[in-house]
Enzyme design. Structure first.
Site, PDB file in Angstrom:
ATOM      1  N   LEU A 107     -19.430   5.564 -17.736  1.00  0.00           N
ATOM      2  CA  LEU A 107     -20.816   5.733 -17.312  1.00  0.00           C
ATOM      3  C   LEU A 107     -20.950   6.904 -16.343  1.00  0.00           C
ATOM      4  O   LEU A 107     -19.974   7.336 -15.733  1.00  0.00           O
ATOM      5  CB  LEU A 107     -21.328   4.446 -16.664  1.00  0.00           C
ATOM      6  CG  LEU A 107     -21.363   3.219 -17.579  1.00  0.00           C
ATOM      7  CD1 LEU A 107     -21.821   1.992 -16.807  1.00  0.00           C
ATOM      8  CD2 LEU A 107     -22.265   3.472 -18.778  1.00  0.00           C
ATOM      9  N   CYS A 108     -22.167   7.386 -16.210  1.00  0.00           N
ATOM     10  CA  CYS A 108     -22.523   8.470 -15.312  1.00  0.00           C
ATOM     11  C   CYS A 108     -21.946   8.200 -13.922  1.00  0.00           C
ATOM     12  O   CYS A 108     -22.047   7.076 -13.444  1.00  0.00           O
ATOM     13  CB  CYS A 108     -24.044   8.579 -15.250  1.00  0.00           C
ATOM     14  SG  CYS A 108     -24.657   9.825 -14.124  1.00  0.00           S
ATOM     15  N   PRO A 109     -21.340   9.161 -13.323  1.00  0.00           N
ATOM     16  CA  PRO A 109     -21.179  10.578 -13.684  1.00  0.00           C
ATOM     17  C   PRO A 109     -19.827  10.903 -14.312  1.00  0.00           C
ATOM     18  O   PRO A 109     -19.456  12.064 -14.417  1.00  0.00           O
ATOM     19  CB  PRO A 109     -21.292  11.276 -12.332  1.00  0.00           C
ATOM     20  CG  PRO A 109     -20.582  10.336 -11.395  1.00  0.00           C
ATOM     21  CD  PRO A 109     -20.955   8.939 -11.912  1.00  0.00           C
TER      22      PRO A 109
END
Length: 75
Positions: A12-14
């Site tokens: 998941l981000c980042p």
């Protein structure tokens, strides 16, 4: 020069962009990296990263359950 591939599926981000940034740093100008990511935020994050760093986002395509980003390192 071989194509470098980063499999960031499931991250998941980042993290997808961080993995791309870390790997592309050690490459020569003109090298290409293929990033596989299934994080919905990557659709915004990867193009933004390329704009901010000057790297070229060559293409974005859909693969098997993920997006495939082809990025060329700038000078």
């Amino acid at each position: 020069m071989d194509m470098i591939e980063i499999d960031a599926r499931g991250l998941l981000c980042p993290l997808p962009v961080l993995k791309l940034a870390k790997r592309i740093k050690s490459l020569e100008a003109g090298a290409q990296v293929r990033l596989l990511a299934d994080d919905p935020a990557a659709v915004v994050d990867v193009p933004h990263y390329c704009t901010e760093t000057g790297h070229e986002l060559v293409s974005v395509t859909n693969g098997a359950g993920c997006q495939v980003y082809l990025v060329r390192k700038s000078v």
